[in-house]
Every structure is written in C-alpha cells, then in structure tokens.
Write a protein that holds these residues in place. Structure first.
Motif: not given
Length: 570
Positions: A254-263, A268-276
């Motif tokens: 998948e290719v996840i758009l991370c426009a929601l702030p990680f802070f 953080m959960t549905v973007g960064m940690n999900f992707a990793v």
C-alpha cells in the motif's frame, strides 16, 4: 463494581476475515522497523516531496540517532520531545528515541511558549528535536525546563536536489525568518549529529507491557494538558487492530498518504506506525495543502488516505480537483471529527474508494471503533468496536450496562487503553476504574451493535480535527486587562466542523475591540485555538448560582445557523 460480562452483538457484524480476538506480538514497537530493515532492506518506506528512503536507510539513521542520544546521557525511561512537522526527521527521531530506550513526547510545532513550557516541565523532557522555525520558542523557555540538549533540523535537510537549495529562499519569503542557531555543546545540528554518531546504540531491554513508548499530551476538560501514558504494547495492539481491520488491502504494497500530523496520535498510529508494521510506503507531506495533496495522490498513486473531514471537504471543493486522477485511492480512514454523509458520498464518487468514519481518543492509542470498509455502514454511526475491545454504555440511572438505544456514557476496555495520566494519580483513578476507561462521551448502541455518539466530552470543541478546551481560551482572555467576563463556545462551521467564538463582557470604563483581543490571543495560544469570532455583550446568560449557561449560547448559534441555512435554500 461493574459486571465483567457484557453482551457483544457487534461481533455478529464482523466479516469472516476479521476475528474477534487477535494475537499480538510481544515486542517493542521499534523492533518492527529493525525487522523490516533486515528482511526487506531495499523496500521503499517513505517519500518526502521526491526524497525516497528505504527501510534500511531509515533504520540506520534512527540507530545512529539513538546512539547520539545515549551519548548525551539519555537512559531507559527518559523523555525526549519531538517538535517537528511531518518529515523524514520525525520518523527517524521517533524510532531513534525508542531504540535508545527513551519515551517519546510529541509536541505540536504550533504551540506558543506558554504551552510548550508547560509540556516540557510536566514531562521532564531533557532533550528536544525541533525545526529551525520553532527554535526561538524552544530557546525562550529552555531555562525554565529540564532541557539539556536541543537538536535542530530544517525542512531542507531531507529534500532532494535542487529543492534543498531552493527551499530556504521560499521559507524566508513565506515566514520572514532565517533562523541560524548558535551550535555548541548543548545545541546540535541534526544531520551532523547522525553522521558523527556510532552506527549502533547500546542495546536496551524493553518490557512491552510495562515500559512506556509515548507520552501523548491531550487537553483536559479543565484545560490542563495531561500526558497520556502509552506502552509499546498499547501502540502495537492498536496498530495491529488497524491493519487487521483493513483485511481487503494489499498488505505490504500500500501507499499511505501521511498528511495528518505525526505529533497527533491519530496520524502517528494510522499513518507512520501502520506503514512501518505493514511494510508499506508512506508519502509524507509537511502540512495539508489541497494542491500538494492532489498532486501526491496522482503522482504517487496513493491507495490509503487517513484524514479528517476538513481535508476531504477541502479536496472536494478545490476548483481544480477534476484535473487530477484520484482513482488509486482505495481506503480513506476518517477521524477526529464527525464525517458528514454528503462529504462521504462525494469523496467516494470522486475516487471510487471507500471513506469510512471511526472513533477514538488519545487515551486509547487512539482508535476504538470503526465502520466496516466493505460492509454495512449505518448513517451517523462511529461503527463497531475493534477486536478485543469491550465497550459498554453505562446507564446514568442504574449504573449498569444500558439497554440498546439507551443513551449513556461510553466506557472502553481493551489492549490499546492507556496506563494512566503522567503524574496525575487522582485523575487516573477517576478515568480508569475496574479496567474500564470512562470516556465522558455520551452515546448509545443500536440492536445490531453499531455505536453512535450523541454528545462529546463536556464543553470540548473540535475544530478542523483539533480538540480545543474552552477553559484554556477563557483563562487567556481573563488575563486581558479590559475583560470582565469571557466564555468560549464551539459554533457550526461549514469547513472546520466547529469554530471558536468568544463572548466578552468588558470591565466598566474599559475598551477593547475584536482586533485587539485577537492579537492578544494569538500571542498566548496556538493559532487553531484562537477565537475566529468575538461578540461583546452587556451580560452573559447564567444560572441562579452564577454559572454561565454555555449551552444557551450554543443553542443561540445553532438557531442562527439553521436560520441562515434555511434562508440560503429559499
């Protein structure tokens, strides 16, 4: 004591692909990055405005950053703050702090000095990573906190050529700032620090069930920011739940758009940690901009787009939206505010993908409920509880589980629920009782197990996905020399969902206008908390005992809004 046995009618709505209970790996959150770097080293993890980094490259940078932190004296359990926009540095810093055994303290770059000082003092963070643009704010409060080291980075540091050469000129034009930190033994350059650090940090033994990974600050109904204590196990559980709920996606591709702030814990959960964890790719944007977002979706073939309703509204209403190919979008995860049905339908029509609404709160890492992506989605529902998540509607009359359709307080129990509030045992005891998280949100469950929220936490305003607590605004207004009384309420807003309006009673013989109060608030509050409207009154509606009737003011505004809407339709 509440009954331990509850009915779970929502399980009957689960498709066969989603089990009622999941197996969670008992390992630290950062281990997912380390494992991916070893097993799929050349797989692309992120793209940042054209700058690509693989799992191995991100892990190696995070490991070096961890070694650098340990060289500064960071020990297991020590807190380190991150005050960054979405950038590769925010991912590297986050996992680097965890690799060093530290606890991440996410800090909003929009905070003004007063807000930043409170969070740093409360958390006891001794190290902070920040953007050059916010460095002056950090320096202004440093001596009032426990900070020993400041690590500074720039947006341009991880931009590809020639963007990295051009960006400083654009930044100075847009902000009027050209910050040049005085680097010394306590102020460090992020890039140089990583280059000079050892390749490996000292190993740290982490107990995922007990050891904290994150202090995520949230406002309280009293306006005081509280540190929510989330363990590695909490975050691993919630990310695992999210991945398993999206059973019909191409995991790892998948290719996840991370426009929601990680802070923000949601991004953080549905973007960064999900992707990793899923070993998918994240397309990182430093802030939400409609043009940049549309370009990213088209060029990067984004498939998953976590967002807030205001983002989808912005894209729908962009005059150039039809010029872009958005057909790659398959799944949109909407949270932070109620999702209007019209927005859902229009965005799904535009993309051909699925846009569903969920619900959560910082104290639950944050997601607890979500609508089915490929199944029944009742209008207005926040969906079904996630696997291993018990939910109870507590009847105000009986103090026991409510009947279906009966409104009561939403209680949650599950592996994603926090350990408590940092250094606040009394508030922890009020919020966590017998294993249940008392959310303060009022809602109900229908007979099929779908949940609905009818009222949010007392007095809270949600504007553009941000939680805003009126008391904090009111305390600032009360400090103005001309203000006698002040109350802040949320009023309907077609774009932000709600916006902040302040009602003011001035002291006898004193004068102040909207411009003056607006400038004053902007000096004391993050921009999203500043009232957009001001109304001056001779007096405020109050109860017999003198308490301001906030709800009466809200009802006035709703009536006005309804009248305007009706007249607009005529």
């Amino acid at each position: 004591m509440l009954t331990e046995t509850i009915t779970q009618p929502w399980l009957e709505q689960y498709p066969p692909e989603i089990p009622a209970k999941l197996d969670y790996e008992r390992k630290p959150l950062e281990q997912y990055l380390a494992d991916a770097a070893f097993e799929t080293p050349d797989k692309e993890l992120l793209d940042f405005l054209g700058k690509s980094m693989t799992f191995r490259e991100v892990y190696e940078a995070a490991a070096r950053f961890a070694a650098a932190l340990q060289g500064m004296g960071l020990k297991k359990g020590d807190r380190a703050a991150i005050m960054l926009a979405n950038t590769p540095q925010s991912v590297i810093s986050y996992y680097g702090i965890l690799l060093a055994g530290g606890v991440v303290v996410q800090t909003n770059p929009l905070y003004v000095e007063r807000e930043l000082e409170h969070q740093l003092v409360d958390s006891g963070a001794e190290i902070i990573v920040c953007l050059d643009l916010v460095y002056p704010k950090v320096e202004a409060v440093k001596d009032k906190t426990s900070l020993r080291h400041v690590i500074v980075t720039r947006i341009k540091d991880y931009l590809p050529f020639p963007k990295n050469m051009i960006y400083p000129f654009i930044q100075k034009k847009n902000t009027g700032m050209n910050v040049k930190p005085a680097y010394n033994e306590t102020c460090h350059d992020f890039v140089k620090l990583i280059k000079q650090a050892p390749a490996k940090p000292d190993p740290v033994e982490v107990d995922p069930e007990k050891d904290l990974a994150l202090l995520q600050y949230t406002g309280g109904t009293t306006g005081a920011a509280k540190g929510v204590m989330l363990t590695h196990a909490n975050l691993v559980a919630n990310t695992t739940q999210c991945i398993r709920w999206m059973y019909n996606i191409n995991h790892g591709e998948e290719v996840i758009l991370c426009a929601l702030p990680f802070f923000h814990v949601y991004g953080m959960t549905v973007g960064m940690n999900f992707a990793v964890m899923d070993r998918s790719k994240m397309v990182i944007l430093p802030k939400f901009d409609t043009k940049q977002t549309l370009e990213a979706i088209q060029h990067q073939k984004v498939t998953i787009f976590p967002g807030a309703p205001t983002m989808y509204v912005g894209l729908i209403n962009d005059p150039n939206v039809t010029n872009y190919d958005l057909s790659s979008v398959e799944v949109c995860i909407s949270g932070s505010a109620p999702l209007p049905l019209e927005v859902q339908q229009k965005f799904e029509q535009m993309t051909g993908g699925k846009l569903s609404e969920g619900f959560g709160l910082t104290e639950a890492s944050p997601v607890t409920h979500f609508n089915l992506m490929w199944g029944k989605r009742p209008q207005g529902s926040i969906g079904l509880p996630w696997p291993d998540t018990d939910v109870m509607i507590l009847s105000a009359e009986t103090g026991e589980p409510a009947e279906p359709e009966e409104v009561g307080e939403l209680l949650i129990r599950g592996p994603q629920v926090m350990q408590g509030y940092w250094n606040r045992p009394e508030e922890t005891a009020q919020t966590l009782q017998n294993g249940w998280l008392y959310t303060g949100d009022m809602g109900y469950m229908d007979k099929e197990g779908f949940f609905y929220i009818v009222d949010r936490k007392k007095d809270m305003i949600i504007a553009g996905g941000f939680n805003i607590y009126p008391r904090e605004i009111e305390e600032v207004l009360y400090e103005h020399e001309a203000v006698k009384e002040a109350v802040a309420v949320g009023i309907p807003d077609p774009y932000r969902g709600e916006t902040v309006k302040a009602y003011i009673v001035l002291k006898d013989g004193r004068e102040a206008d909207e411009a003056e109060l607006n400038a004053y608030c902007r000096s004391q509050l993050a921009s999203y908390k500043v009232p957009r409207l001001y109304e001056f009154r001779e007096e405020l509606p109050k109860t017999m005992v003198g308490k301001v009737l906030r709800r009466a003011l809200q009802e006035e505004e709703k009536a006005k809004h309804a009248g305007q809407t009706s007249s607009d339709k005529v």
